[in-house]
Design a protein around this motif. Structure first.
Motif, mmCIF file in Angstrom:
data_model
loop_
_atom_site.group_PDB
_atom_site.id
_atom_site.type_symbol
_atom_site.label_atom_id
_atom_site.label_comp_id
_atom_site.label_asym_id
_atom_site.label_seq_id
_atom_site.Cartn_x
_atom_site.Cartn_y
_atom_site.Cartn_z
ATOM 1 N N ARG A 125 1.060 -1.289 -0.423
ATOM 2 C CA ARG A 125 0.084 -0.048 0.435
ATOM 3 C C ARG A 125 0.840 0.961 0.366
ATOM 4 N NH1 ARG A 125 -4.409 -1.579 4.369
ATOM 5 N NH2 ARG A 125 -5.351 -3.512 3.155
ATOM 6 N N LEU A 126 1.910 1.219 0.711
ATOM 7 C CA LEU A 126 2.703 2.232 1.048
ATOM 8 C C LEU A 126 3.776 2.857 -0.616
ATOM 9 C CD1 LEU A 126 4.492 2.119 4.657
ATOM 10 C CD2 LEU A 126 2.954 2.888 3.883
ATOM 11 N N VAL A 127 3.582 1.359 -0.982
ATOM 12 C CA VAL A 127 4.827 1.307 -2.433
ATOM 13 C C VAL A 127 3.474 2.783 -3.415
ATOM 14 C CG1 VAL A 127 5.753 0.245 -4.362
ATOM 15 C CG2 VAL A 127 6.224 -0.010 -2.110
ATOM 16 N N LEU A 128 1.894 1.615 -3.258
ATOM 17 C CA LEU A 128 1.104 1.864 -4.352
ATOM 18 C C LEU A 128 0.866 3.241 -3.996
ATOM 19 C CD1 LEU A 128 -1.305 -1.210 -4.532
ATOM 20 C CD2 LEU A 128 0.773 -0.204 -5.956
ATOM 21 N N GLY A 129 0.986 4.206 -2.862
ATOM 22 C CA GLY A 129 0.577 5.413 -2.731
ATOM 23 C C GLY A 129 1.847 6.428 -2.847
ATOM 24 N N ALA A 130 3.264 5.944 -3.095
ATOM 25 C CA ALA A 130 4.214 7.483 -3.509
ATOM 26 C C ALA A 130 4.365 6.995 -4.942
ATOM 27 C CB ALA A 130 5.522 6.181 -2.871
ATOM 28 N N GLY A 131 3.470 5.731 -5.411
ATOM 29 C CA GLY A 131 4.026 5.506 -6.834
ATOM 30 C C GLY A 131 2.749 6.206 -7.297
ATOM 31 N N SER A 132 2.131 6.128 -7.241
ATOM 32 C CA SER A 132 0.533 6.675 -7.422
ATOM 33 C C SER A 132 0.504 8.815 -7.788
ATOM 34 C CB SER A 132 -0.711 6.895 -6.232
ATOM 35 O OG SER A 132 -1.223 5.713 -6.406
#
Length: 530
Positions: free
Chosen positions: A214-221
Protein backbone atom coordinates in the motif's frame (compact mmCIF):
# COMPACT_ATOMS: atom_id res chain seq x y z
CA UNK A 1 -34.57 -25.58 1.45
CA UNK A 2 -31.70 -23.53 2.85
CA UNK A 3 -29.02 -25.34 4.83
CA UNK A 4 -27.38 -22.18 6.16
CA UNK A 5 -24.07 -23.15 4.50
CA UNK A 6 -21.96 -20.51 2.74
CA UNK A 7 -22.49 -20.21 -1.01
CA UNK A 8 -20.44 -22.62 -3.06
CA UNK A 9 -19.33 -22.00 -6.63
CA UNK A 10 -17.67 -24.04 -9.35
CA UNK A 11 -14.71 -25.91 -7.95
CA UNK A 12 -15.91 -25.56 -4.36
CA UNK A 13 -14.43 -22.11 -3.75
CA UNK A 14 -16.25 -19.93 -1.27
CA UNK A 15 -17.64 -16.83 -2.94
CA UNK A 16 -16.76 -13.38 -1.70
CA UNK A 17 -19.56 -11.19 -0.36
CA UNK A 18 -21.05 -9.04 -3.10
CA UNK A 19 -19.19 -11.08 -5.68
CA UNK A 20 -21.39 -9.84 -8.49
CA UNK A 21 -20.39 -6.22 -7.81
CA UNK A 22 -16.74 -7.21 -7.49
CA UNK A 23 -16.87 -9.14 -10.74
CA UNK A 24 -18.53 -6.20 -12.48
CA UNK A 25 -15.78 -3.92 -11.16
CA UNK A 26 -13.12 -6.14 -12.73
CA UNK A 27 -14.91 -6.13 -16.07
CA UNK A 28 -15.27 -2.33 -15.93
CA UNK A 29 -11.53 -2.10 -15.30
CA UNK A 30 -10.91 -4.36 -18.30
CA UNK A 31 -13.16 -2.10 -20.37
CA UNK A 32 -11.34 1.09 -19.35
CA UNK A 33 -7.85 -0.41 -19.68
CA UNK A 34 -8.65 -1.69 -23.16
CA UNK A 35 -9.86 1.75 -24.21
CA UNK A 36 -6.69 3.35 -22.85
CA UNK A 37 -4.46 0.76 -24.51
CA UNK A 38 -5.99 1.33 -27.93
CA UNK A 39 -5.68 5.10 -27.52
CA UNK A 40 -1.95 4.69 -26.84
CA UNK A 41 -1.63 2.72 -30.08
CA UNK A 42 -3.60 5.27 -32.08
CA UNK A 43 -1.64 8.15 -30.56
CA UNK A 44 1.65 6.63 -31.74
CA UNK A 45 0.27 6.00 -35.23
CA UNK A 46 -1.22 9.49 -35.51
CA UNK A 47 1.94 11.22 -34.28
CA UNK A 48 4.05 9.27 -36.74
CA UNK A 49 1.67 10.16 -39.55
CA UNK A 50 1.92 13.86 -38.70
CA UNK A 51 5.69 13.90 -38.27
CA UNK A 52 6.82 11.35 -40.86
CA UNK A 53 3.86 11.26 -43.26
CA UNK A 54 3.91 7.50 -43.86
CA UNK A 55 0.58 6.45 -42.36
CA UNK A 56 0.69 2.83 -43.54
CA UNK A 57 4.30 2.39 -42.51
CA UNK A 58 3.79 3.96 -39.10
CA UNK A 59 0.67 1.88 -38.43
CA UNK A 60 2.46 -1.30 -39.46
CA UNK A 61 5.43 -0.62 -37.18
CA UNK A 62 3.34 0.38 -34.16
CA UNK A 63 0.78 -2.41 -34.43
CA UNK A 64 3.33 -5.08 -35.30
CA UNK A 65 5.68 -4.20 -32.44
CA UNK A 66 2.89 -3.74 -29.90
CA UNK A 67 1.12 -7.01 -30.72
CA UNK A 68 4.42 -8.88 -30.49
CA UNK A 69 5.22 -7.18 -27.18
CA UNK A 70 1.75 -8.02 -25.85
CA UNK A 71 2.53 -11.70 -26.36
CA UNK A 72 5.80 -11.27 -24.48
CA UNK A 73 3.96 -9.38 -21.74
CA UNK A 74 1.49 -12.22 -21.28
CA UNK A 75 4.39 -14.60 -20.65
CA UNK A 76 6.17 -12.18 -18.34
CA UNK A 77 2.99 -11.94 -16.24
CA UNK A 78 3.10 -15.64 -15.28
CA UNK A 79 5.43 -15.27 -12.27
CA UNK A 80 3.37 -12.30 -11.06
CA UNK A 81 0.12 -14.24 -10.67
CA UNK A 82 0.53 -15.07 -6.94
CA UNK A 83 0.49 -11.32 -6.25
CA UNK A 84 -1.82 -10.46 -9.12
CA UNK A 85 -3.55 -7.45 -7.53
CA UNK A 86 -0.37 -5.65 -6.47
CA UNK A 87 1.35 -6.47 -9.76
CA UNK A 88 -1.63 -5.19 -11.74
CA UNK A 89 -1.62 -1.90 -9.82
CA UNK A 90 2.10 -1.39 -10.46
CA UNK A 91 1.65 -2.18 -14.15
CA UNK A 92 -1.23 0.29 -14.47
CA UNK A 93 0.74 3.07 -12.79
CA UNK A 94 3.73 2.40 -15.05
CA UNK A 95 1.51 2.21 -18.13
CA UNK A 96 -0.26 5.43 -17.16
CA UNK A 97 3.05 7.25 -16.76
CA UNK A 98 4.72 5.97 -19.93
CA UNK A 99 1.58 6.03 -22.06
CA UNK A 100 0.61 9.48 -20.87
CA UNK A 101 4.07 10.87 -21.64
CA UNK A 102 4.59 8.88 -24.85
CA UNK A 103 3.57 11.64 -27.26
CA UNK A 104 5.66 14.23 -25.42
CA UNK A 105 8.71 11.97 -25.38
CA UNK A 106 8.46 10.99 -29.04
CA UNK A 107 7.96 14.60 -30.13
CA UNK A 108 11.09 15.54 -28.17
CA UNK A 109 13.02 12.68 -29.80
CA UNK A 110 11.93 13.96 -33.21
CA UNK A 111 12.61 17.65 -32.57
CA UNK A 112 15.91 17.53 -30.69
CA UNK A 113 17.52 14.11 -30.97
CA UNK A 114 16.63 12.93 -34.48
CA UNK A 115 15.94 9.51 -32.97
CA UNK A 116 12.25 9.19 -33.72
CA UNK A 117 12.44 5.74 -35.34
CA UNK A 118 14.26 3.94 -32.51
CA UNK A 119 12.23 5.85 -29.91
CA UNK A 120 8.97 4.80 -31.57
CA UNK A 121 9.93 1.12 -31.64
CA UNK A 122 11.09 1.22 -28.02
CA UNK A 123 7.97 3.02 -26.82
CA UNK A 124 5.65 0.69 -28.73
CA UNK A 125 7.43 -2.36 -27.30
CA UNK A 126 7.30 -1.21 -23.67
CA UNK A 127 3.66 -0.15 -23.89
CA UNK A 128 2.75 -3.42 -25.60
CA UNK A 129 4.61 -5.38 -22.93
CA UNK A 130 2.62 -3.71 -20.16
CA UNK A 131 -0.70 -4.02 -21.98
CA UNK A 132 -0.05 -7.70 -22.65
CA UNK A 133 0.46 -8.38 -18.94
CA UNK A 134 -2.96 -6.96 -18.03
CA UNK A 135 -5.29 -9.74 -19.21
CA UNK A 136 -3.52 -12.69 -17.49
CA UNK A 137 -3.47 -10.81 -14.18
CA UNK A 138 -7.08 -9.70 -14.55
CA UNK A 139 -8.05 -13.30 -15.28
CA UNK A 140 -6.48 -14.42 -12.01
CA UNK A 141 -8.19 -11.59 -10.14
CA UNK A 142 -11.55 -12.44 -11.69
CA UNK A 143 -11.23 -16.09 -10.69
CA UNK A 144 -10.35 -15.15 -7.13
CA UNK A 145 -13.67 -13.36 -6.81
CA UNK A 146 -15.69 -16.33 -7.99
CA UNK A 147 -14.16 -19.27 -9.75
CA UNK A 148 -15.86 -20.20 -12.99
CA UNK A 149 -15.19 -22.26 -16.07
CA UNK A 150 -12.14 -20.97 -17.95
CA UNK A 151 -14.09 -20.56 -21.18
CA UNK A 152 -16.72 -18.38 -19.52
CA UNK A 153 -14.10 -16.23 -17.79
CA UNK A 154 -12.17 -15.71 -21.02
CA UNK A 155 -15.38 -14.84 -22.87
CA UNK A 156 -16.32 -12.23 -20.27
CA UNK A 157 -12.86 -10.67 -20.22
CA UNK A 158 -12.49 -10.45 -23.97
CA UNK A 159 -16.01 -9.13 -24.44
CA UNK A 160 -15.22 -6.25 -22.06
CA UNK A 161 -11.81 -5.82 -23.71
CA UNK A 162 -13.18 -5.56 -27.24
CA UNK A 163 -16.00 -3.21 -26.29
CA UNK A 164 -13.49 -1.02 -24.46
CA UNK A 165 -11.29 -0.97 -27.54
CA UNK A 166 -14.28 0.26 -29.54
CA UNK A 167 -14.74 3.12 -27.09
CA UNK A 168 -11.06 4.03 -27.30
CA UNK A 169 -11.11 3.90 -31.08
CA UNK A 170 -14.05 6.29 -31.25
CA UNK A 171 -12.93 8.59 -28.45
CA UNK A 172 -9.49 9.26 -29.94
CA UNK A 173 -10.48 11.03 -33.19
CA UNK A 174 -13.84 12.43 -32.12
CA UNK A 175 -13.20 13.53 -28.53
CA UNK A 176 -9.59 13.50 -27.39
CA UNK A 177 -7.95 15.09 -30.44
CA UNK A 178 -10.56 17.85 -30.99
CA UNK A 179 -10.85 18.75 -27.29
CA UNK A 180 -7.36 18.18 -25.91
CA UNK A 181 -5.00 17.67 -28.83
CA UNK A 182 -2.50 14.85 -29.09
CA UNK A 183 -0.18 15.79 -26.26
CA UNK A 184 -2.78 16.58 -23.60
CA UNK A 185 -5.07 13.84 -24.87
CA UNK A 186 -2.42 11.24 -24.02
CA UNK A 187 -2.02 12.77 -20.56
CA UNK A 188 -5.77 12.55 -19.93
CA UNK A 189 -5.82 8.89 -20.94
CA UNK A 190 -2.83 8.19 -18.70
CA UNK A 191 -4.66 9.70 -15.74
CA UNK A 192 -7.80 7.67 -16.49
CA UNK A 193 -5.68 4.54 -16.79
CA UNK A 194 -4.09 5.10 -13.38
CA UNK A 195 -7.39 5.85 -11.65
CA UNK A 196 -9.10 2.77 -13.11
CA UNK A 197 -6.32 0.41 -12.05
CA UNK A 198 -5.92 1.81 -8.56
CA UNK A 199 -9.65 2.04 -7.93
CA UNK A 200 -10.09 -1.65 -8.67
CA UNK A 201 -7.18 -2.83 -6.55
CA UNK A 202 -7.80 -0.49 -3.62
CA UNK A 203 -11.48 -1.40 -3.32
CA UNK A 204 -12.13 -4.97 -4.43
CA UNK A 205 -8.67 -6.37 -3.63
CA UNK A 206 -7.50 -4.10 -0.81
CA UNK A 207 -7.27 -7.05 1.63
CA UNK A 208 -4.69 -8.71 -0.60
CA UNK A 209 -2.32 -5.75 -0.31
CA UNK A 210 0.30 -5.80 2.40
CA UNK A 211 1.10 -2.63 4.28
CA UNK A 212 4.32 -2.29 2.31
CA UNK A 213 2.45 -2.72 -0.98
CA UNK A 214 0.00 0.00 0.00
CA UNK A 215 2.85 2.38 0.80
CA UNK A 216 4.58 1.63 -2.50
CA UNK A 217 1.37 2.14 -4.47
CA UNK A 218 0.63 5.35 -2.60
CA UNK A 219 4.08 6.74 -3.34
CA UNK A 220 3.84 5.60 -6.96
CA UNK A 221 0.48 7.27 -7.34
CA UNK A 222 1.90 10.56 -6.10
CA UNK A 223 4.84 10.34 -8.52
CA UNK A 224 2.58 9.56 -11.48
CA UNK A 225 0.16 12.34 -10.56
CA UNK A 226 2.97 14.87 -10.22
CA UNK A 227 4.59 13.86 -13.51
CA UNK A 228 1.36 13.93 -15.49
CA UNK A 229 0.26 17.14 -13.80
CA UNK A 230 3.56 18.89 -14.51
CA UNK A 231 3.43 17.73 -18.12
CA UNK A 232 -0.12 19.10 -18.40
CA UNK A 233 0.87 22.51 -17.01
CA UNK A 234 3.93 22.83 -19.25
CA UNK A 235 2.45 21.18 -22.36
CA UNK A 236 1.76 24.42 -24.22
CA UNK A 237 5.27 25.81 -23.62
CA UNK A 238 6.84 22.48 -24.55
CA UNK A 239 4.91 22.30 -27.82
CA UNK A 240 5.90 25.84 -28.80
CA UNK A 241 9.57 25.20 -28.02
CA UNK A 242 9.66 21.83 -29.77
CA UNK A 243 7.83 23.13 -32.82
CA UNK A 244 10.20 26.05 -33.19
CA UNK A 245 13.08 23.59 -33.19
CA UNK A 246 11.74 22.18 -36.46
CA UNK A 247 11.71 25.47 -38.37
CA UNK A 248 14.46 27.85 -39.41
CA UNK A 249 12.43 31.03 -38.97
CA UNK A 250 10.30 32.16 -36.02
CA UNK A 251 6.86 30.54 -35.89
CA UNK A 252 4.19 33.25 -35.96
CA UNK A 253 1.14 31.00 -36.16
CA UNK A 254 0.51 27.33 -35.43
CA UNK A 255 -2.66 25.27 -35.33
CA UNK A 256 -3.50 21.59 -35.28
CA UNK A 257 -6.62 21.25 -37.38
CA UNK A 258 -8.67 18.11 -37.78
CA UNK A 259 -6.58 17.17 -40.80
CA UNK A 260 -3.07 18.54 -40.36
CA UNK A 261 -0.64 20.77 -38.52
CA UNK A 262 -0.62 24.29 -39.97
CA UNK A 263 2.41 26.49 -39.33
CA UNK A 264 3.30 29.97 -40.55
CA UNK A 265 6.86 31.21 -40.13
CA UNK A 266 8.24 34.65 -40.83
CA UNK A 267 11.90 35.53 -41.11
CA UNK A 268 13.45 38.60 -39.59
CA UNK A 269 13.94 41.19 -42.31
CA UNK A 270 17.54 41.08 -43.52
CA UNK A 271 19.71 43.82 -44.93
CA UNK A 272 19.27 44.01 -48.70
CA UNK A 273 15.82 42.39 -48.64
CA UNK A 274 12.74 44.57 -48.96
CA UNK A 275 10.44 42.09 -47.24
CA UNK A 276 10.65 39.29 -44.73
CA UNK A 277 9.93 35.74 -45.85
CA UNK A 278 6.48 34.37 -44.91
CA UNK A 279 6.25 30.59 -45.27
CA UNK A 280 3.34 28.18 -44.90
CA UNK A 281 3.94 24.58 -43.82
CA UNK A 282 1.37 21.78 -43.70
CA UNK A 283 2.50 18.77 -41.67
CA UNK A 284 6.03 20.10 -41.96
CA UNK A 285 5.98 20.35 -45.78
CA UNK A 286 6.64 23.77 -47.29
CA UNK A 287 3.66 25.07 -49.30
CA UNK A 288 5.06 28.43 -50.36
CA UNK A 289 7.59 31.13 -49.62
CA UNK A 290 6.43 34.71 -50.07
CA UNK A 291 9.81 35.54 -51.63
CA UNK A 292 9.24 33.44 -54.76
CA UNK A 293 5.68 32.05 -54.66
CA UNK A 294 4.78 34.26 -57.64
CA UNK A 295 7.03 32.12 -59.85
CA UNK A 296 5.15 28.97 -58.88
CA UNK A 297 1.65 30.43 -59.17
CA UNK A 298 2.26 32.28 -62.43
CA UNK A 299 3.57 29.06 -63.98
CA UNK A 300 0.67 27.06 -62.56
CA UNK A 301 -2.21 29.31 -63.58
CA UNK A 302 -1.55 31.45 -66.63
CA UNK A 303 -0.78 28.80 -69.29
CA UNK A 304 -4.14 27.18 -68.48
CA UNK A 305 -6.04 30.45 -68.93
CA UNK A 306 -5.50 30.52 -72.70
CA UNK A 307 -8.98 29.85 -74.09
CA UNK A 308 -12.45 29.84 -72.49
CA UNK A 309 -12.15 30.59 -68.77
CA UNK A 310 -15.51 31.75 -67.49
CA UNK A 311 -15.83 28.93 -64.93
CA UNK A 312 -12.69 27.80 -63.12
CA UNK A 313 -12.35 24.93 -60.64
CA UNK A 314 -9.46 24.98 -58.17
CA UNK A 315 -8.67 21.78 -56.28
CA UNK A 316 -6.65 22.56 -53.17
CA UNK A 317 -4.96 25.98 -53.01
CA UNK A 318 -6.81 27.07 -49.89
CA UNK A 319 -4.15 29.73 -49.36
CA UNK A 320 -5.80 31.84 -52.08
CA UNK A 321 -2.61 32.45 -54.07
CA UNK A 322 -3.66 30.54 -57.19
CA UNK A 323 -7.07 32.24 -56.99
CA UNK A 324 -5.32 35.60 -56.90
CA UNK A 325 -3.76 34.88 -60.29
CA UNK A 326 -7.03 33.56 -61.76
CA UNK A 327 -8.93 36.70 -60.76
CA UNK A 328 -6.52 38.86 -62.74
CA UNK A 329 -8.65 37.98 -65.77
CA UNK A 330 -11.79 40.15 -65.66
CA UNK A 331 -13.84 37.74 -67.81
CA UNK A 332 -13.67 35.00 -65.16
CA UNK A 333 -17.24 34.71 -63.93
CA UNK A 334 -16.89 32.13 -61.18
CA UNK A 335 -14.14 30.34 -59.28
CA UNK A 336 -14.97 27.23 -57.24
CA UNK A 337 -12.33 26.27 -54.68
CA UNK A 338 -12.50 22.76 -53.22
CA UNK A 339 -10.15 22.48 -50.25
CA UNK A 340 -10.51 19.88 -47.53
CA UNK A 341 -9.37 21.92 -44.53
CA UNK A 342 -11.46 24.94 -43.49
CA UNK A 343 -8.66 25.98 -41.13
CA UNK A 344 -6.35 26.75 -44.07
CA UNK A 345 -9.04 28.82 -45.78
CA UNK A 346 -9.76 30.70 -42.55
CA UNK A 347 -6.05 31.38 -42.11
CA UNK A 348 -5.76 32.76 -45.64
CA UNK A 349 -8.76 35.01 -45.07
CA UNK A 350 -7.90 36.38 -41.64
CA UNK A 351 -4.13 36.55 -41.05
CA UNK A 352 -3.13 40.04 -42.27
CA UNK A 353 0.23 39.03 -43.80
CA UNK A 354 -1.27 36.14 -45.75
CA UNK A 355 -4.31 38.15 -46.75
CA UNK A 356 -2.03 40.86 -48.09
CA UNK A 357 -0.15 38.24 -50.10
CA UNK A 358 -3.25 36.71 -51.70
CA UNK A 359 -4.96 40.07 -52.16
CA UNK A 360 -8.05 38.95 -50.26
CA UNK A 361 -8.90 36.73 -53.21
CA UNK A 362 -11.05 34.29 -51.25
CA UNK A 363 -13.45 37.10 -50.31
CA UNK A 364 -14.10 38.05 -53.93
CA UNK A 365 -17.83 37.62 -54.73
CA UNK A 366 -16.93 35.46 -57.72
CA UNK A 367 -15.26 32.90 -55.46
CA UNK A 368 -17.08 29.99 -53.85
CA UNK A 369 -15.19 27.85 -51.31
CA UNK A 370 -16.23 24.26 -50.55
CA UNK A 371 -14.50 22.53 -47.64
CA UNK A 372 -14.77 18.91 -48.65
CA UNK A 373 -12.74 16.06 -50.10
CA UNK A 374 -11.96 16.75 -53.76
CA UNK A 375 -12.24 13.09 -54.78
CA UNK A 376 -15.66 12.65 -53.21
CA UNK A 377 -16.92 15.99 -54.50
CA UNK A 378 -15.93 15.22 -58.08
CA UNK A 379 -17.87 11.95 -57.98
CA UNK A 380 -21.15 13.81 -57.59
CA UNK A 381 -20.39 17.11 -59.33
CA UNK A 382 -22.80 18.01 -62.12
CA UNK A 383 -21.15 21.29 -63.16
CA UNK A 384 -18.76 21.85 -66.05
CA UNK A 385 -15.63 23.97 -65.92
CA UNK A 386 -13.48 25.62 -68.55
CA UNK A 387 -10.31 25.34 -66.47
CA UNK A 388 -9.37 22.95 -63.66
CA UNK A 389 -6.34 23.83 -61.54
CA UNK A 390 -5.13 20.88 -59.43
CA UNK A 391 -2.87 22.48 -56.83
CA UNK A 392 -2.85 19.65 -54.31
CA UNK A 393 -0.34 18.52 -51.64
CA UNK A 394 2.40 16.21 -52.85
CA UNK A 395 1.52 12.49 -53.07
CA UNK A 396 3.83 11.39 -50.27
CA UNK A 397 1.01 10.35 -47.94
CA UNK A 398 -1.73 7.76 -48.35
CA UNK A 399 -4.46 10.39 -48.09
CA UNK A 400 -3.03 12.54 -50.89
CA UNK A 401 -1.78 9.78 -53.21
CA UNK A 402 -5.35 9.06 -54.35
CA UNK A 403 -5.46 12.60 -55.78
CA UNK A 404 -2.78 11.64 -58.31
CA UNK A 405 -4.39 8.50 -59.73
CA UNK A 406 -5.96 7.58 -63.05
CA UNK A 407 -9.35 7.42 -61.35
CA UNK A 408 -9.03 10.95 -59.99
CA UNK A 409 -8.05 12.43 -63.34
CA UNK A 410 -10.91 10.56 -65.00
CA UNK A 411 -13.27 12.31 -62.58
CA UNK A 412 -11.72 15.65 -63.52
CA UNK A 413 -12.24 14.85 -67.19
CA UNK A 414 -15.94 14.29 -66.50
CA UNK A 415 -16.35 17.89 -65.25
CA UNK A 416 -14.31 19.57 -68.00
CA UNK A 417 -16.24 21.58 -70.55
CA UNK A 418 -15.51 21.25 -74.25
CA UNK A 419 -12.10 22.78 -74.97
CA UNK A 420 -11.43 22.74 -71.23
CA UNK A 421 -7.90 22.59 -69.83
CA UNK A 422 -6.42 20.89 -66.80
CA UNK A 423 -3.20 21.96 -65.12
CA UNK A 424 -1.57 19.83 -62.42
CA UNK A 425 1.25 20.69 -60.05
CA UNK A 426 3.35 17.57 -60.40
CA UNK A 427 6.42 17.86 -58.21
CA UNK A 428 10.04 18.04 -59.23
CA UNK A 429 11.22 16.31 -62.42
CA UNK A 430 14.76 16.62 -61.07
CA UNK A 431 14.47 15.50 -57.43
CA UNK A 432 11.55 13.11 -57.98
CA UNK A 433 11.56 12.13 -61.68
CA UNK A 434 9.64 8.87 -61.31
CA UNK A 435 6.91 10.63 -59.34
CA UNK A 436 6.68 13.38 -61.94
CA UNK A 437 6.48 11.11 -64.97
CA UNK A 438 4.12 8.71 -63.19
CA UNK A 439 1.71 11.62 -62.71
CA UNK A 440 2.06 12.40 -66.41
CA UNK A 441 1.34 8.75 -67.24
CA UNK A 442 -1.73 8.78 -64.97
CA UNK A 443 -3.14 11.91 -66.60
CA UNK A 444 -2.62 10.45 -70.08
CA UNK A 445 -4.15 7.11 -69.03
CA UNK A 446 -7.29 9.02 -67.99
CA UNK A 447 -7.78 10.22 -71.56
CA UNK A 448 -5.77 13.44 -71.70
CA UNK A 449 -3.02 14.68 -73.95
CA UNK A 450 -0.34 16.44 -71.93
CA UNK A 451 2.41 19.02 -72.25
CA UNK A 452 4.97 18.76 -69.42
CA UNK A 453 6.87 21.88 -68.38
CA UNK A 454 9.02 22.99 -65.47
CA UNK A 455 10.42 26.18 -63.97
CA UNK A 456 12.87 27.17 -61.27
CA UNK A 457 11.28 28.08 -57.94
CA UNK A 458 14.20 28.74 -55.56
CA UNK A 459 12.35 27.56 -52.44
CA UNK A 460 11.43 24.27 -54.12
CA UNK A 461 14.10 23.85 -56.78
CA UNK A 462 13.20 22.64 -60.27
CA UNK A 463 9.40 22.27 -60.20
CA UNK A 464 7.15 20.69 -62.78
CA UNK A 465 3.60 21.03 -64.07
CA UNK A 466 1.37 19.34 -66.62
CA UNK A 467 -1.01 21.14 -68.97
CA UNK A 468 -3.61 18.79 -70.42
CA UNK A 469 -6.71 18.63 -72.61
CA UNK A 470 -9.08 15.74 -73.19
CA UNK A 471 -8.36 13.75 -76.34
CA UNK A 472 -5.22 13.04 -78.31
CA UNK A 473 -4.16 16.54 -79.36
CA UNK A 474 -1.88 18.23 -76.79
CA UNK A 475 -2.71 21.79 -75.77
CA UNK A 476 -0.63 24.73 -76.92
CA UNK A 477 1.74 25.91 -74.20
CA UNK A 478 1.42 29.67 -74.53
CA UNK A 479 0.32 32.61 -72.46
CA UNK A 480 -3.07 34.16 -73.25
CA UNK A 481 -2.88 37.12 -75.62
CA UNK A 482 -4.47 39.27 -72.91
CA UNK A 483 -2.35 37.95 -70.06
CA UNK A 484 -1.63 40.57 -67.39
CA UNK A 485 1.88 41.81 -66.83
CA UNK A 486 3.72 39.08 -64.92
CA UNK A 487 6.81 39.27 -62.74
CA UNK A 488 8.39 36.01 -63.90
CA UNK A 489 6.65 34.28 -66.77
CA UNK A 490 6.89 35.57 -70.34
CA UNK A 491 6.67 33.83 -73.74
CA UNK A 492 10.39 33.06 -73.85
CA UNK A 493 10.49 31.64 -70.32
CA UNK A 494 7.42 29.51 -71.00
CA UNK A 495 8.84 28.23 -74.27
CA UNK A 496 12.04 27.21 -72.49
CA UNK A 497 10.01 25.57 -69.71
CA UNK A 498 8.86 22.85 -72.13
CA UNK A 499 12.44 21.73 -72.80
CA UNK A 500 13.85 18.95 -70.63
CA UNK A 501 17.63 18.35 -70.67
CA UNK A 502 19.00 14.80 -70.93
CA UNK A 503 19.34 14.36 -67.16
CA UNK A 504 15.63 15.19 -66.78
CA UNK A 505 14.30 13.36 -69.82
CA UNK A 506 10.96 11.57 -69.84
CA UNK A 507 10.91 8.26 -67.97
CA UNK A 508 8.76 5.33 -69.02
CA UNK A 509 6.98 4.60 -65.73
CA UNK A 510 3.50 3.14 -65.22
CA UNK A 511 0.51 5.19 -64.07
CA UNK A 512 -0.76 5.24 -60.50
CA UNK A 513 -4.17 3.85 -59.55
CA UNK A 514 -6.21 3.54 -56.37
CA UNK A 515 -5.29 -0.12 -55.99
CA UNK A 516 -1.68 0.41 -57.07
CA UNK A 517 -0.64 3.87 -55.82
CA UNK A 518 2.81 3.72 -57.38
CA UNK A 519 3.28 7.46 -57.07
CA UNK A 520 3.20 7.08 -53.28
CA UNK A 521 6.13 4.67 -53.31
CA UNK A 522 8.01 6.82 -55.82
CA UNK A 523 7.52 9.99 -53.79
CA UNK A 524 8.57 8.42 -50.50
CA UNK A 525 11.69 6.91 -52.03
CA UNK A 526 12.78 9.91 -54.06
CA UNK A 527 12.19 12.59 -51.44
CA UNK A 528 13.87 10.60 -48.67
CA UNK A 529 16.86 12.56 -47.45
CA UNK A 530 15.69 15.95 -48.74
Amino acid sequence: MSTGAPPVVDGGTEARPHWRLARAAVLVAVFVCAACGLVYELALVALGSYLIGDTVGQASIVLGVMVFAMGVGALVAKPLQPRAAAAFAVIELTLALLGGLSVLGLYAAFAWLDLYGPALVGTAFVLGLLIGAEIPLLMVMLQRIREQAAGSAVADLFAADYVGALLGGLAFPFLLIPVFGQLKGALVVGAVNAVAGLALVCTVFRRELSRRARLVLGAGSVVVALCLGYAWVTAADFEVTARQQLYRDPVVYAERSRYQEIVLTRSVREVGHADSDLRLFLNGDLQFSSVDEYRYHEALVHPAMRGPRGDVLVLGAGDGLAVREILRYPDVRRVTVVDLDPAVVALASTVPQLRALNGGSLDDPRVRVLNTDAFGWLRTAAERFDVVVADLPDPDETATAKLYTVEFYALIRSVLAEQGRLVVQSGSPYFAPRSYWSIDASVREAGFATVPYHVDVPSFGDWGFLLATAGTVPPVLELPADAPRLRFLDPDVLRAAAAFPPDRARLNVPPSTLLQPRVLDYARTEWRGY
